[in-house]
Design an enzyme around this catalytic site. Structure first.
Site, PDB file in Angstrom:
ATOM      1  N   HIS A  16      20.796  35.986  38.453  1.00  0.00           N
ATOM      2  CA  HIS A  16      20.437  36.011  37.136  1.00  0.00           C
ATOM      3  C   HIS A  16      20.391  37.260  36.391  1.00  0.00           C
ATOM      4  O   HIS A  16      20.507  38.425  36.883  1.00  0.00           O
ATOM      5  CB  HIS A  16      18.864  35.528  37.113  1.00  0.00           C
ATOM      6  CG  HIS A  16      17.929  36.545  37.575  1.00  0.00           C
ATOM      7  ND1 HIS A  16      17.617  37.925  37.242  1.00  0.00           N
ATOM      8  CD2 HIS A  16      17.312  36.692  38.892  1.00  0.00           C
ATOM      9  CE1 HIS A  16      16.778  38.256  37.721  1.00  0.00           C
ATOM     10  NE2 HIS A  16      16.726  37.737  38.890  1.00  0.00           N
ATOM     11  N   GLU A  39      13.247  33.196  44.757  1.00  0.00           N
ATOM     12  CA  GLU A  39      13.204  34.775  45.241  1.00  0.00           C
ATOM     13  C   GLU A  39      12.190  34.868  46.361  1.00  0.00           C
ATOM     14  O   GLU A  39      11.211  34.198  46.440  1.00  0.00           O
ATOM     15  CB  GLU A  39      12.819  35.581  44.330  1.00  0.00           C
ATOM     16  CG  GLU A  39      13.140  37.133  44.499  1.00  0.00           C
ATOM     17  CD  GLU A  39      14.512  37.604  45.111  1.00  0.00           C
ATOM     18  OE1 GLU A  39      14.612  37.080  46.259  1.00  0.00           O
ATOM     19  OE2 GLU A  39      15.175  38.615  44.536  1.00  0.00           O
TER      20      GLU A  39
END
Length: 196
Positions: free
Chosen positions: A13, A84
């Site tokens: 990202h 994550e």
């Protein structure tokens, strides 16, 4: 797809306020900042509308926004396997701050009180790899720095801690593929064309 074997495109990202400051960002659901939005637009240029048999994306906003800017969110499947690493009590802290408590600490050697073990992250990564191998074509993954580094190590059939050898910047493209029958890295950490 090479010789019937899929390539796996990894997209980290774009930047967030915490990624810029080096704070561990696991479960905290931050948006992209202005720089990150520009970077995410650049990811679209890197991928150039490439067709994928499967697109997987983390449920966290920063990955979702990057996937949307790249033009793939409408066909993406959200999976918690790409979220994550959960940093537990170290969420929001920098490595330097953690090392004040635990000298020499790294995410790769732990401990991570209240968070995930490396092997738990690797188990999620291996499930994603299994999905990619069964997709019937090339695959794109939109996710986060540490999970993608663990996934790269697992793809290369290395111990998960060897993800430490694969530094990964925000809004970068990496490609996992093959040399003959061996899985390997074809491209690593290529920046998006817009690092505004």
């Amino acid at each position: 797809m090479e010789d019937g074997r899929p390539e796996v495109y990894l997209v980290r990202h774009g930047a967030t306020d915490w990624s810029v400051s080096g704070r561990h960002t696991g479960r905290t659901d931050l948006p992209l900042n202005d720089t990150g939005r520009g970077q995410a637009d650049g990811v679209a240029h890197l991928l150039a509308g490439r067709p994928f048999a499967l697109v997987l994306v983390s449920p966290l906003r920063r990955a979702q926004e990057t996937c949307a800017a790249a033009g793939y969110l409408d066909r993406a499947v959200t999976t918690t396997d790409l979220r994550e690493w959960d940093y537990g009590d170290y969420e929001g802290l920098t490595t330097a701050e953690i090392r004040q408590r635990v000298p020499g600490w790294t995410v790769w050697t732990g401990p991570i009180p209240g968070g995930e073990r490396l092997e738990d992250v690797a188990e999620r990564a291996r499930r994603v790899i299994d999905r990619a191998l069964g997709a019937g074509g090339d695959v794109a993954l939109f996710a986060h720095g540490h999970i993608l580094r663990v996934l790269a190590a697992c793809w290369c059939e290395l111990p998960p801690r060897e993800g430490r050898r694969f530094p990964l910047e925000t809004a970068t493209l990496s490609v996992l593929g093959w040399e003959h029958e061996h899985r390997g890295v074809r491209l690593w950490n290529r920046p998006s064309s817009r690092k505004t």
